[in-house]
Design an enzyme around this catalytic site. Structure first.
Site, short mmCIF file in Angstrom:
data_model
loop_
_atom_site.label_atom_id
_atom_site.label_comp_id
_atom_site.label_asym_id
_atom_site.label_seq_id
_atom_site.Cartn_x
_atom_site.Cartn_y
_atom_site.Cartn_z
N SER A 118 -6.26 87.18 25.88
CA SER A 118 -5.40 86.19 25.24
C SER A 118 -4.05 86.13 25.92
O SER A 118 -3.26 85.25 25.61
CB SER A 118 -5.26 86.52 23.76
OG SER A 118 -4.96 87.87 23.59
N HIS A 139 -10.85 81.67 27.57
CA HIS A 139 -10.22 82.12 26.33
C HIS A 139 -10.82 81.35 25.16
O HIS A 139 -10.49 80.18 24.94
CB HIS A 139 -8.70 81.91 26.44
CG HIS A 139 -7.93 82.46 25.30
ND1 HIS A 139 -6.69 82.01 24.95
CD2 HIS A 139 -8.23 83.44 24.39
CE1 HIS A 139 -6.25 82.67 23.90
NE2 HIS A 139 -7.17 83.54 23.55
N GLU A 151 -9.92 77.70 26.41
CA GLU A 151 -8.78 77.58 27.33
C GLU A 151 -9.24 78.22 28.65
O GLU A 151 -9.51 79.43 28.69
CB GLU A 151 -7.58 78.31 26.72
CG GLU A 151 -6.27 78.04 27.40
CD GLU A 151 -5.10 78.81 26.75
OE1 GLU A 151 -5.30 79.89 26.15
OE2 GLU A 151 -3.96 78.32 26.86
N ASN A 189 -1.22 80.68 23.40
CA ASN A 189 -0.37 81.70 22.77
C ASN A 189 1.12 81.55 23.08
O ASN A 189 1.96 82.06 22.36
CB ASN A 189 -0.87 83.09 23.13
CG ASN A 189 -2.08 83.43 22.29
OD1 ASN A 189 -2.10 83.13 21.10
ND2 ASN A 189 -3.10 84.00 22.90
N1 CAA Z 1 -19.62 82.00 12.51
C1 CAA Z 1 -20.22 80.84 12.17
N2 CAA Z 1 -19.70 79.98 11.29
C2 CAA Z 1 -18.53 80.33 10.68
C3 CAA Z 1 -17.86 81.52 10.97
C4 CAA Z 1 -18.44 82.37 11.94
N3 CAA Z 1 -17.88 83.54 12.30
N4 CAA Z 1 -16.72 81.57 10.25
C5 CAA Z 1 -16.68 80.45 9.51
N5 CAA Z 1 -17.78 79.70 9.78
C6 CAA Z 1 -18.08 78.38 9.24
C7 CAA Z 1 -18.49 78.38 7.80
O1 CAA Z 1 -19.87 78.57 7.64
C8 CAA Z 1 -18.06 77.00 7.34
O2 CAA Z 1 -19.01 76.02 7.75
P1 CAA Z 1 -19.17 74.61 6.95
O3 CAA Z 1 -17.79 74.05 6.74
O4 CAA Z 1 -19.99 73.77 7.87
O5 CAA Z 1 -19.83 74.99 5.68
C9 CAA Z 1 -16.79 76.74 8.14
O6 CAA Z 1 -16.86 77.61 9.27
C10 CAA Z 1 -15.55 77.03 7.34
O7 CAA Z 1 -15.62 78.37 6.88
P2 CAA Z 1 -15.28 78.84 5.38
O8 CAA Z 1 -15.70 77.79 4.41
O9 CAA Z 1 -15.80 80.23 5.23
O10 CAA Z 1 -13.72 79.01 5.34
P3 CAA Z 1 -12.55 78.02 5.67
O11 CAA Z 1 -12.85 76.62 5.36
O12 CAA Z 1 -11.40 78.70 5.06
O13 CAA Z 1 -12.42 78.11 7.26
C11 CAA Z 1 -11.68 79.07 9.27
C12 CAA Z 1 -12.30 79.32 7.92
C13 CAA Z 1 -12.64 78.26 10.14
C14 CAA Z 1 -11.45 80.43 9.89
C15 CAA Z 1 -10.34 78.26 9.06
O14 CAA Z 1 -9.53 78.90 8.13
C16 CAA Z 1 -9.54 78.09 10.34
O15 CAA Z 1 -9.81 77.21 11.15
N6 CAA Z 1 -8.51 78.95 10.51
C17 CAA Z 1 -7.67 78.93 11.71
C18 CAA Z 1 -8.41 79.61 12.82
C19 CAA Z 1 -7.60 79.70 14.06
O16 CAA Z 1 -6.49 79.21 14.18
N7 CAA Z 1 -8.19 80.37 15.07
C20 CAA Z 1 -7.53 80.61 16.31
C21 CAA Z 1 -6.86 81.95 16.24
S1 CAA Z 1 -6.06 82.32 17.74
C22 CAA Z 1 -7.25 82.99 18.69
O17 CAA Z 1 -8.39 83.14 18.34
C23 CAA Z 1 -6.89 83.35 20.06
C24 CAA Z 1 -5.79 84.24 20.36
O18 CAA Z 1 -5.59 84.46 21.52
C25 CAA Z 1 -4.92 84.91 19.38
#
Ligand code: CAA
Length: 295
Positions: A118, A139, A151, A189
């Site tokens: 990251s 990424h 990315e 990031n």
């Molecule tokens: N595998 C498969 N499917 C998944 C999953 C996983 N690990 N996690 C969630 N899902 C699916 C769920 O089944 C659900 O599907 P449907 O809508 O089709 O039913 C959908 O994703 C949404 O999940 P939830 O209903 O459980 O929960 P939510 O609506 O609160 O969403 C979330 C969860 C997708 C994590 C959402 O909160 C989100 O987008 N959060 C922000 C995530 C983000 O910003 N990620 C980037 C972080 S930075 C990074 O990764 C890189 C770095 O370098 C730091």
């Protein structure tokens, strides 16, 4: 390109293995111990179940996808057939440099060596191999099966041909790849972490509480999670280490990590993975409770 090796079976590694297997690639999933691999395969199976439950995958497709993932505890055996290796091990420079020296030795001469880092410099990682033109950043974002972005980070010595190949393979996974150059924090990031750090400063200076800060960003800017919840989700230690890379890399005080973040990490409150950060987490519960230390 058919054989993919994924190094590290934690959250990012198992998500990357999941997506490649779902799209028909043969995946070697490599970790140092068997229990970690067993846990990763159980997680992948559970995440496939979510897709089956909502009808985007059939039970047969799930079975076939899982059947394409082969676990390995030996790095040498796991990468010897690889066309593309994706490293998703601990976010630590020395660990990555050691791994890439070994990958260069054990994987086929023409294999592309990618890192899911990251924030660590792809150029630096490439420099310890004899093939810096074939070393690149891929990424992925957490949760990998859900988030559409890859990315793609072109190191200073990465060839355009390899970059184009990685852009193409990312598209074949149903993702949208974005090509960026190798400078501290890349794009994701460099923009995300100062926002998270500013949210922590806003809390630290008493401008507002945790839920208030997160609500402003969720409802005001349509972010799926507020910045403090997102920091817990990413891991406060990971946020701190990325901010340090930005601070060291640009030498600009605007990237200095908030002292509250430093204290929380040093005290072991690292977010979801330790059960407590800005919020408290109970396994199996989706309830979000502000940590009692902030009451
Ligand atoms: N595998 C498969 N499917 C998944 C999953 C996983 N690990 N996690 C969630 N899902 C699916 C769920 O089944 C659900 O599907 P449907 O809508 O089709 O039913 C959908 O994703 C949404 O999940 P939830 O209903 O459980 O929960 P939510 O609506 O609160 O969403 C979330 C969860 C997708 C994590 C959402 O909160 C989100 O987008 N959060 C922000 C995530 C983000 O910003 N990620 C980037 C972080 S930075 C990074 O990764 C890189 C770095 O370098 C730091």
């Amino acid at each position: 390109m058919n054989n993919i090796s994924v190094i590290g079976s934690g959250t990012m590694g198992n998500g990357i293995a999941h997506v490649f297997a779902q799209y028909g690639y043969k995946v070697s999933l490599i970790d140092i111990n068997q229990p970690a691999l067993d846990k990763a395969l159980a997680t992948i199976s559970k995440n496939f179940d979510r897709q089956v439950a909502k009808g985007s995958l059939t039970e047969e497709e799930k079975k076939a996808s899982l059947g394409r993932i082969q676990p390995f505890t030996s790095l040498k055996e796991g990468v010897q057939q690889a066309d593309l290796v994706i490293e998703a091990a601990t976010e630590n420079l020395q660990v990555k440099l050691d791994l890439f020296r070994q990958l260069d030795e054990f994987s086929p001469e023409n294999a592309i060596l990618a890192s899911n880092t990251s924030s660590i410099s792809i150029t630096k990682i490439g420099s310890v191999t004899k093939r810096p033109d074939k070393v690149i950043g891929m990424h992925f974002m957490n949760p990998v099966p859900v988030m559409k972005l890859v990315e793609v980070i072109k190191g200073y010595a990465t060839s355009q041909e390899i970059t184009d190949t990685v852009m193409e393979i990312s598209s074949k996974l149903g993702k949208t790849p974005v090509e960026v150059n190798d400078y501290p924090g890349f794009v994701a990031n460099r923009i995300l972490m100062p926002m998270i750090n500013e949210a922590i400063y806003t809390l630290f200076e008493g401008v507002a509480g945790i839920e208030e800060i997160d609500t402003v960003m969720k409802l005001g800017m349509a972010h799926p999670m507020g910045p403090l919840q997102l920091a817990d989700f990413i891991g406060l230690d990971v946020c701190l280490s990325i901010l340090r890379v930005l601070h060291d890399g640009f030498g600009n005080p605007k990237y200095a990590p908030c002292p509250l973040l430093v204290n929380m990490v040093e005290a072991g409150y690292k977010g979801v993975k330790t059960g407590e950060g800005f919020y408290e987490y109970t396994p199996g519960s989706k309830d979000l409770k502000v940590s009692r230390r902030f009451h």
